[in-house]
Design a protein around this motif. Structure first.
Motif, PDB file in Angstrom:
ATOM      1  N   THR A 137       0.848  -1.193   0.000  1.00 26.97           N
ATOM      2  CA  THR A 137       0.000   0.000   0.000  1.00 26.97           C
ATOM      3  C   THR A 137       0.880   1.238   0.000  1.00 26.97           C
ATOM      4  O   THR A 137       1.940   1.251   0.626  1.00 26.97           O
ATOM      5  CB  THR A 137      -0.912   0.036   1.250  1.00 26.97           C
ATOM      6  N   VAL A 138       0.443   2.273  -0.700  1.00 27.43           N
ATOM      7  CA  VAL A 138       1.090   3.576  -0.651  1.00 27.43           C
ATOM      8  C   VAL A 138       0.078   4.577  -0.100  1.00 27.43           C
ATOM      9  O   VAL A 138      -1.072   4.626  -0.553  1.00 27.43           O
ATOM     10  CB  VAL A 138       1.585   4.023  -2.041  1.00 27.43           C
ATOM     11  N   LEU A 139       0.497   5.335   0.916  1.00 24.99           N
ATOM     12  CA  LEU A 139      -0.355   6.367   1.497  1.00 24.99           C
ATOM     13  C   LEU A 139       0.279   7.726   1.228  1.00 24.99           C
ATOM     14  O   LEU A 139       1.498   7.867   1.347  1.00 24.99           O
ATOM     15  CB  LEU A 139      -0.516   6.168   3.006  1.00 24.99           C
ATOM     16  N   TYR A 140      -0.548   8.710   0.869  1.00 26.51           N
ATOM     17  CA  TYR A 140       0.032  10.013   0.552  1.00 26.51           C
ATOM     18  C   TYR A 140      -0.859  11.141   1.034  1.00 26.51           C
ATOM     19  O   TYR A 140      -2.080  10.996   1.181  1.00 26.51           O
ATOM     20  CB  TYR A 140       0.277  10.130  -0.956  1.00 26.51           C
ATOM     21  N   TYR A 141      -0.223  12.274   1.292  1.00 28.50           N
ATOM     22  CA  TYR A 141      -0.924  13.493   1.675  1.00 28.50           C
ATOM     23  C   TYR A 141      -0.793  14.468   0.509  1.00 28.50           C
ATOM     24  O   TYR A 141       0.318  14.918   0.189  1.00 28.50           O
ATOM     25  CB  TYR A 141      -0.305  14.066   2.947  1.00 28.50           C
ATOM     26  N   PRO A 142      -1.877  14.777  -0.179  1.00 33.37           N
ATOM     27  CA  PRO A 142      -1.813  15.504  -1.455  1.00 33.37           C
ATOM     28  C   PRO A 142      -1.246  16.917  -1.373  1.00 33.37           C
ATOM     29  O   PRO A 142      -0.825  17.458  -2.392  1.00 33.37           O
ATOM     30  CB  PRO A 142      -3.276  15.514  -1.929  1.00 33.37           C
ATOM     31  N   GLU A 143      -1.199  17.489  -0.164  1.00 33.96           N
ATOM     32  CA  GLU A 143      -0.628  18.828  -0.046  1.00 33.96           C
ATOM     33  C   GLU A 143       0.902  18.814  -0.172  1.00 33.96           C
ATOM     34  O   GLU A 143       1.509  19.854  -0.420  1.00 33.96           O
ATOM     35  CB  GLU A 143      -1.015  19.445   1.308  1.00 33.96           C
ATOM     36  N   LEU A 144       1.502  17.633  -0.017  1.00 39.65           N
ATOM     37  CA  LEU A 144       2.963  17.536  -0.026  1.00 39.65           C
ATOM     38  C   LEU A 144       3.530  16.829  -1.249  1.00 39.65           C
ATOM     39  O   LEU A 144       4.725  16.954  -1.534  1.00 39.65           O
ATOM     40  CB  LEU A 144       3.449  16.822   1.242  1.00 39.65           C
ATOM     41  N   ILE A 145       2.718  16.079  -1.955  1.00 39.09           N
ATOM     42  CA  ILE A 145       3.194  15.373  -3.147  1.00 39.09           C
ATOM     43  C   ILE A 145       2.120  15.454  -4.219  1.00 39.09           C
ATOM     44  O   ILE A 145       0.930  15.286  -3.944  1.00 39.09           O
ATOM     45  CB  ILE A 145       3.565  13.905  -2.824  1.00 39.09           C
ATOM     46  N   SER A 146       2.553  15.721  -5.450  1.00 34.82           N
ATOM     47  CA  SER A 146       1.599  15.860  -6.550  1.00 34.82           C
ATOM     48  C   SER A 146       1.194  14.493  -7.087  1.00 34.82           C
ATOM     49  O   SER A 146       1.899  13.491  -6.888  1.00 34.82           O
ATOM     50  CB  SER A 146       2.209  16.694  -7.682  1.00 34.82           C
ATOM     51  N   GLN A 147       0.082  14.465  -7.783  1.00 28.82           N
ATOM     52  CA  GLN A 147      -0.378  13.226  -8.402  1.00 28.82           C
ATOM     53  C   GLN A 147       0.634  12.723  -9.427  1.00 28.82           C
ATOM     54  O   GLN A 147       0.874  11.516  -9.556  1.00 28.82           O
ATOM     55  CB  GLN A 147      -1.734  13.453  -9.079  1.00 28.82           C
ATOM     56  N   GLU A 148       1.251  13.654 -10.138  1.00 22.78           N
ATOM     57  CA  GLU A 148       2.263  13.273 -11.130  1.00 22.78           C
ATOM     58  C   GLU A 148       3.456  12.601 -10.463  1.00 22.78           C
ATOM     59  O   GLU A 148       3.941  11.567 -10.930  1.00 22.78           O
ATOM     60  CB  GLU A 148       2.722  14.518 -11.892  1.00 22.78           C
ATOM     61  N   GLN A 149       3.923  13.170  -9.358  1.00 19.87           N
ATOM     62  CA  GLN A 149       5.049  12.565  -8.627  1.00 19.87           C
ATOM     63  C   GLN A 149       4.675  11.194  -8.086  1.00 19.87           C
ATOM     64  O   GLN A 149       5.478  10.262  -8.117  1.00 19.87           O
ATOM     65  CB  GLN A 149       5.472  13.482  -7.469  1.00 19.87           C
ATOM     66  N   LEU A 150       3.449  11.080  -7.612  1.00 23.95           N
ATOM     67  CA  LEU A 150       2.979   9.811  -7.075  1.00 23.95           C
ATOM     68  C   LEU A 150       2.930   8.743  -8.164  1.00 23.95           C
ATOM     69  O   LEU A 150       3.355   7.599  -7.959  1.00 23.95           O
ATOM     70  CB  LEU A 150       1.594   9.993  -6.443  1.00 23.95           C
ATOM     71  N   ASN A 151       2.437   9.120  -9.340  1.00 24.47           N
ATOM     72  CA  ASN A 151       2.338   8.171 -10.455  1.00 24.47           C
ATOM     73  C   ASN A 151       3.712   7.690 -10.907  1.00 24.47           C
ATOM     74  O   ASN A 151       3.886   6.535 -11.294  1.00 24.47           O
ATOM     75  CB  ASN A 151       1.596   8.811 -11.625  1.00 24.47           C
ATOM     76  N   GLU A 152       4.694   8.586 -10.860  1.00 23.85           N
ATOM     77  CA  GLU A 152       6.053   8.206 -11.250  1.00 23.85           C
ATOM     78  C   GLU A 152       6.648   7.197 -10.271  1.00 23.85           C
ATOM     79  O   GLU A 152       7.473   6.363 -10.636  1.00 23.85           O
ATOM     80  CB  GLU A 152       6.951   9.443 -11.316  1.00 23.85           C
ATOM     81  N   LEU A 153       6.225   7.304  -9.024  1.00 22.97           N
ATOM     82  CA  LEU A 153       6.800   6.471  -7.970  1.00 22.97           C
ATOM     83  C   LEU A 153       6.166   5.091  -7.892  1.00 22.97           C
ATOM     84  O   LEU A 153       6.845   4.098  -7.608  1.00 22.97           O
ATOM     85  CB  LEU A 153       6.630   7.190  -6.624  1.00 22.97           C
TER      86      LEU A 153
END
Length: 264
Positions: free
Chosen positions: A51-67
């Motif tokens: 699972t990956v958990l993220y807080y959208p104020e600190l990481i963009s959707q584009e960065q998340l998709n790359e990861l």
């Protein structure tokens, strides 16, 4: 995409236990990774992300998709939830739940002939373990072996202080006896950093299959290592004290071996 906003969510409570307690990490075979670079190195080291958990104020959707990849479960979190799970004060807004690996010594494979191995006996401080792993990564040793470990490899402090190379080093753990047996079975010379019956470290030949063994600054190495040592080695001290931090000593010894091998 699922969203969790409450710190009282049962899954978030479970993950908080993984962050804080070694017992939970061992029982579940899971651990938390914090930070984009660390997650990227875990993927490079063939760790499975559940699972990956993220807080959208600190990481963009584009960065998340790359990861991440399509097979990974992704959860958006609120600020409170993210802060409950994050270990660092300065963070990148992304965490992952990963599956632990088996670090049995018999699973080690050596691509280099002759192999170069760094062994640390009973290091207690996660920061020292992380520093040792960074040294091993910098020298590109074939394996790191932790003898009689005092803490599990997935302690958040080890992940942080190793800057994620805990995932890319080949690491094994075991007790002193089984590690010595493994080294002898594979005809690997054992060079122990010790005060007793020692010669200067730079006088030895490390171009053969070699294991360099370091102990803690406080207690050194147990007698079993010294009894089975090919040769005890010492770093000459020119000041008032007779020891140095274990990660610094490991770096000096390992890079002497690399120098003799022409940094291959």
């Amino acid at each position: 995409m699922k969203e969790i906003t409450s710190t009282q969510n049962p899954y978030i409570k479970q993950l908080a236990q993984l962050k804080d307690k070694s017992r939970e990490r061992k029982k579940n075979g899971q651990f938390l990774i914090e930070g984009a670079r660390e997650i990227s190195l875990a993927l490079k080291g063939n760790y499975k992300l559940e699972t990956v958990l993220y807080y959208p104020e600190l990481i963009s959707q584009e960065q998340l998709n790359e990861l991440t990849n399509q097979q990974t479960n992704i959860i958006e979190t609120s600020k409170d939830v993210y802060q409950k799970l994050a270990y660092r004060d300065t963070t990148e807004g992304v965490l992952a739940v990963a599956k632990s690996k088996d670090h049995n010594i018999n699973h080690l494979e050596f691509s280099t002939k002759p192999p170069l191995i760094l062994i640390a006996e009973a290091p207690e401080k996660p920061g020292n373990i992380g520093a040792i792993l960074r040294t091993a990564d910098a020298a590109n040793v074939d394996a790191v072996i932790i003898a009689n470990p005092k803490t599990d490899l997935y302690n958040p402090n080890i992940i942080r202080s190793s800057v994620g190379c805990v995932f890319t080093n080949q690491i094994a753990t075991g007790n002193t006896t089984e590690i010595i047996d493994f080294l002898k079975e594979n005809n690997i010379d054992i060079y122990c950093a010790a005060l007793q019956a020692s010669v200067d470290y730079h006088t030895q030949d490390y171009t053969k299959p070699t294991a360099i063994v370091v102990g803690t600054e406080a207690t050194g190495l147990r007698h079993e290592w010294l009894k089975n040592s090919t040769q005890n080695i010492i770093i000459p001290m020119q000041g008032e004290i007779d020891s140095m931090n274990v990660s610094v000593a490991a770096g000096i010894l390992i890079f002497e071996a690399k120098r003799q091998r022409n940094f291959e």
